[in-house]
Design a protein around this motif. Structure first.
Motif, PDB file in Angstrom:
ATOM      1  N   PHE A  44      40.849  56.027  46.030  1.00 21.47           N
ATOM      2  CA  PHE A  44      41.336  54.724  46.502  1.00 21.47           C
ATOM      3  C   PHE A  44      40.461  53.604  45.935  1.00 21.47           C
TER       4      PHE A  44
ATOM      5  N   CYS B 110      41.573  50.540  43.573  1.00 19.00           N
ATOM      6  CA  CYS B 110      41.283  49.140  43.922  1.00 19.00           C
ATOM      7  C   CYS B 110      40.625  48.416  42.757  1.00 19.00           C
TER       8      CYS B 110
ATOM      9  N   ILE C  72      38.925  49.647  53.597  1.00 19.28           N
ATOM     10  CA  ILE C  72      38.848  51.046  54.006  1.00 19.28           C
ATOM     11  C   ILE C  72      38.568  51.082  55.500  1.00 19.28           C
TER      12      ILE C  72
ATOM     13  N   LYS D 263      39.676  64.235  51.533  1.00 21.65           N
ATOM     14  CA  LYS D 263      40.571  63.075  51.575  1.00 21.65           C
ATOM     15  C   LYS D 263      40.461  62.222  50.307  1.00 21.65           C
ATOM     16  N   ASN D 264      39.382  62.426  49.552  1.00 15.99           N
ATOM     17  CA  ASN D 264      39.164  61.750  48.276  1.00 15.99           C
ATOM     18  C   ASN D 264      39.282  60.222  48.374  1.00 15.99           C
ATOM     19  N   PRO D 265      38.486  59.578  49.236  1.00 14.62           N
ATOM     20  CA  PRO D 265      38.538  58.114  49.313  1.00 14.62           C
ATOM     21  C   PRO D 265      38.064  57.436  48.023  1.00 14.62           C
TER      22      PRO D 265
ATOM     23  N   LEU E 196      36.716  59.747  56.189  1.00 12.69           N
ATOM     24  CA  LEU E 196      35.966  59.615  54.944  1.00 12.69           C
ATOM     25  C   LEU E 196      35.267  60.936  54.643  1.00 12.69           C
TER      26      LEU E 196
ATOM     27  N   SER F 205      45.344  49.161  52.246  1.00 17.32           N
ATOM     28  CA  SER F 205      44.317  49.849  53.030  1.00 17.32           C
ATOM     29  C   SER F 205      44.318  51.352  52.796  1.00 17.32           C
ATOM     30  N   TYR F 206      43.133  51.914  52.877  1.00 18.60           N
ATOM     31  CA  TYR F 206      42.956  53.361  53.050  1.00 18.60           C
ATOM     32  C   TYR F 206      42.581  53.548  54.507  1.00 18.60           C
TER      33      TYR F 206
ATOM     34  N   GLY G 271      41.812  56.564  57.147  1.00 12.10           N
ATOM     35  CA  GLY G 271      41.670  58.009  57.314  1.00 12.10           C
ATOM     36  C   GLY G 271      40.213  58.420  57.378  1.00 12.10           C
TER      37      GLY G 271
END
Length: 211
Positions: A184, A188, A202, A179-181, A175, A170-171, A173
């Motif tokens: 992630f 994935c 997420i 945070k640079n999702p 968005l 999981s991410y 946090g």
């Protein structure tokens, strides 16, 4: 801001603990936001929300100073607030002077620069990671004895709802760009072919939610 994020969760955890220890806790903040505003009300004795769209920084600082003087506040804690840092110079002139503590949540935000700039008025610093602590100490702008690290906690009620027999990465946090999702998501995509029995998810909210 009372919005979904790690800094806000950290603040709520701190306020809840202090209130449980019989301290009188006031949260002096900017625009509230739905669920998190309601959560804040449960962990403090007073919640004062300032509308930054209609009030000047000078007016907000004066309200803070008046409140500290009127109620004899012993400690002022600053968390992600430019206004709070600017107010430290005036707070330092109050007698008896309240202790001033700040929490620096990230070495990539502008608040680490405010913490350094107003260091002469701050009695103690808290960081939520050793990396951020090292950034503060790197240029010898603060004394190593005046900074400590307290890691963020997680909400066990939410964690316990996650099925324990599934393989989940999981991410969790906010968005937002810093945070640079997207990183992630890229990870994935790279792992999905190798980890077919894993689920990727997420969890969070923010300006990149719909992108």
């Amino acid at each position: 801001y009372l919005v979904t994020g790690g800094a806000e969760r950290w603040l709520l955890n701190l306020s809840s603990f202090l209130k449980s220890q019989k301290y009188l806790v006031t949260i002096f903040t900017t625009n509230g936001s739905g669920e998190w505003e309601q959560k804040a009300k449960h962990v403090c004795d007073n919640l004062i929300i300032n509308n930054v769209e209609t009030e000047t920084q000078e007016n907000v600082i004066q309200k803070l100073i008046d409140y500290v003087n009127k109620h004899g506040v012993d400690l002022v804690h600053i968390s992600n607030s430019e206004t709070g840092y600017v107010a430290t110079k005036i707070l330092a002139e109050i007698y008896p002077k309240p202790k001033i503590v700040d929490t620096v949540h990230s070495d990539k935000s502008g608040f680490i620069n405010y913490s350094s700039k107003y260091s002469s008025y701050i009695d103690q610093r808290i960081t939520v990671s050793k990396i951020t602590q090292q950034m503060l100490l790197k240029n010898n702008l603060i004394n190593s004895n005046s900074v400590s690290t307290i890691y963020n906690a997680c909400d066990l009620e939410i964690v316990n709802k996650i099925p324990k027999k599934k393989n989940i990465i999981s991410y969790i946090g906010r968005l937002s760009e810093e945070k640079n999702p997207q990183l992630f998501i890229d990870i994935c995509n790279a792992l999905s072919k190798q980890l077919a029995d894993y689920t990727f998810q997420i969890v969070g909210d923010g300006p990149l939610f719909d992108t």
